[in-house]
Every structure is written in structure tokens, then in C-alpha cells.
Design a protein around this motif. Sequence first.
Motif, mmCIF file in Angstrom:
data_model
loop_
_atom_site.group_PDB
_atom_site.id
_atom_site.type_symbol
_atom_site.label_atom_id
_atom_site.label_comp_id
_atom_site.label_asym_id
_atom_site.label_seq_id
_atom_site.Cartn_x
_atom_site.Cartn_y
_atom_site.Cartn_z
ATOM 1 N N ARG A 55 0.783 -1.205 -0.007
ATOM 2 C CA ARG A 55 0.106 -0.183 0.025
ATOM 3 C C ARG A 55 0.862 1.220 -0.054
ATOM 4 O O ARG A 55 0.589 2.342 -0.760
ATOM 5 C CB ARG A 55 -0.856 0.051 1.256
ATOM 6 C CG ARG A 55 -2.262 -0.797 1.231
ATOM 7 C CD ARG A 55 -2.996 -0.590 1.940
ATOM 8 N NE ARG A 55 -2.784 -1.058 3.342
ATOM 9 C CZ ARG A 55 -2.974 -2.297 3.792
ATOM 10 N NH1 ARG A 55 -3.514 -3.370 2.923
ATOM 11 N NH2 ARG A 55 -2.525 -2.572 5.112
ATOM 12 N N THR A 59 0.748 4.321 -2.748
ATOM 13 C CA THR A 59 0.290 5.662 -2.489
ATOM 14 C C THR A 59 1.267 6.507 -1.995
ATOM 15 O O THR A 59 1.144 7.773 -1.920
ATOM 16 C CB THR A 59 -0.852 5.325 -1.426
ATOM 17 O OG1 THR A 59 -0.220 4.689 -0.264
ATOM 18 C CG2 THR A 59 -1.988 4.524 -1.917
ATOM 19 N N ASP A 63 -1.623 2.997 5.313
ATOM 20 C CA ASP A 63 -2.857 2.799 5.276
ATOM 21 C C ASP A 63 -3.623 3.666 6.161
ATOM 22 O O ASP A 63 -4.710 4.403 5.562
ATOM 23 C CB ASP A 63 -3.370 1.518 5.523
ATOM 24 C CG ASP A 63 -4.730 1.158 4.891
ATOM 25 O OD1 ASP A 63 -5.190 1.532 3.908
ATOM 26 O OD2 ASP A 63 -5.486 0.299 5.670
ATOM 27 N N GLY A 64 -3.378 3.642 7.372
ATOM 28 C CA GLY A 64 -4.083 4.817 8.496
ATOM 29 C C GLY A 64 -3.980 6.021 8.069
ATOM 30 O O GLY A 64 -4.852 6.804 8.030
ATOM 31 N N ALA A 66 -3.594 7.279 4.726
ATOM 32 C CA ALA A 66 -4.518 7.413 3.673
ATOM 33 C C ALA A 66 -5.976 7.642 4.136
ATOM 34 O O ALA A 66 -6.608 8.479 3.450
ATOM 35 C CB ALA A 66 -4.322 6.164 2.807
ATOM 36 N N LYS A 67 -6.201 6.668 4.934
ATOM 37 C CA LYS A 67 -7.647 6.898 5.407
ATOM 38 C C LYS A 67 -7.939 8.177 6.057
ATOM 39 O O LYS A 67 -9.005 8.832 5.854
ATOM 40 C CB LYS A 67 -8.086 5.807 6.566
ATOM 41 C CG LYS A 67 -7.986 4.442 5.746
ATOM 42 C CD LYS A 67 -8.323 3.402 6.858
ATOM 43 C CE LYS A 67 -8.400 1.916 6.038
ATOM 44 N NZ LYS A 67 -8.232 0.919 7.154
ATOM 45 N N LEU A 68 -6.977 8.629 6.972
ATOM 46 C CA LEU A 68 -7.240 10.037 7.665
ATOM 47 C C LEU A 68 -7.330 11.097 6.485
ATOM 48 O O LEU A 68 -8.178 11.973 6.721
ATOM 49 C CB LEU A 68 -6.055 10.159 8.793
ATOM 50 C CG LEU A 68 -5.895 11.680 9.372
ATOM 51 C CD1 LEU A 68 -7.242 11.722 10.098
ATOM 52 C CD2 LEU A 68 -5.030 11.869 10.184
ATOM 53 N N ALA A 70 -8.397 10.892 3.390
ATOM 54 C CA ALA A 70 -9.440 10.945 2.826
ATOM 55 C C ALA A 70 -10.567 11.376 3.551
ATOM 56 O O ALA A 70 -11.381 12.040 3.087
ATOM 57 C CB ALA A 70 -9.886 9.499 2.408
ATOM 58 N N GLU A 71 -10.715 11.268 4.928
ATOM 59 C CA GLU A 71 -11.786 11.559 5.784
ATOM 60 C C GLU A 71 -11.715 13.224 5.617
ATOM 61 O O GLU A 71 -12.686 13.796 5.688
ATOM 62 C CB GLU A 71 -11.501 10.937 7.203
ATOM 63 C CG GLU A 71 -12.118 9.510 7.259
ATOM 64 C CD GLU A 71 -11.526 8.931 8.666
ATOM 65 O OE1 GLU A 71 -11.217 9.849 9.431
ATOM 66 O OE2 GLU A 71 -11.691 7.811 8.636
#
Length: 77
Positions: A55, A59, A63-64, A66-68, A70-71
Motif C-alpha cells: 500500500r 500510495t 494505510d492509516g 491514507a484513510k485520515l 481521505a476523511e
Amino acid sequence: MSEATMAVMIDELKQQLKVLAHENAELRYERDLAKAQAVALLPLATPEQEAELLRIRETGVPDGLAKLIAELEAEHG
């Protein structure tokens, strides 16, 4: 607003843009470095670690994170 005041404000905006461009270049370099490090670590990784490294390779961010991101983008457009 006077012409002199407007000129000063324009100069300040130009300086801010230069700083942002420099910071953006640094972030791109750091992202590319993270991707390269992820690739270098792949041979040593467990299957779980390998998934996370893949990941990061794709990117440039974990991953964590990337999620933050996006949020935050969803919340603030």
C-alpha cells in the motif's frame, strides 16, 4: 485600497506561493523516498507487513494515514 497596499499584498501572496511550492516539492521527495523504502523492505516482510508495504509503495503513505487524509478531504472538500 491604495495601489501601494495592493502591491504589497500581491508580493506577500507570491512569497506564500513560493513557500508552498517548495514544501510541495519536499513532500513529493519524501513520498517517493517512502515508496522506495517500502520496496526495499518487501523481501524481509511478513505477509501482513507485505500488504502494508505494498500500500505504501502504491500510495506513498501508510494505510492509516491514507484513510485520515481521505476523511479530512471529505470533511473539508
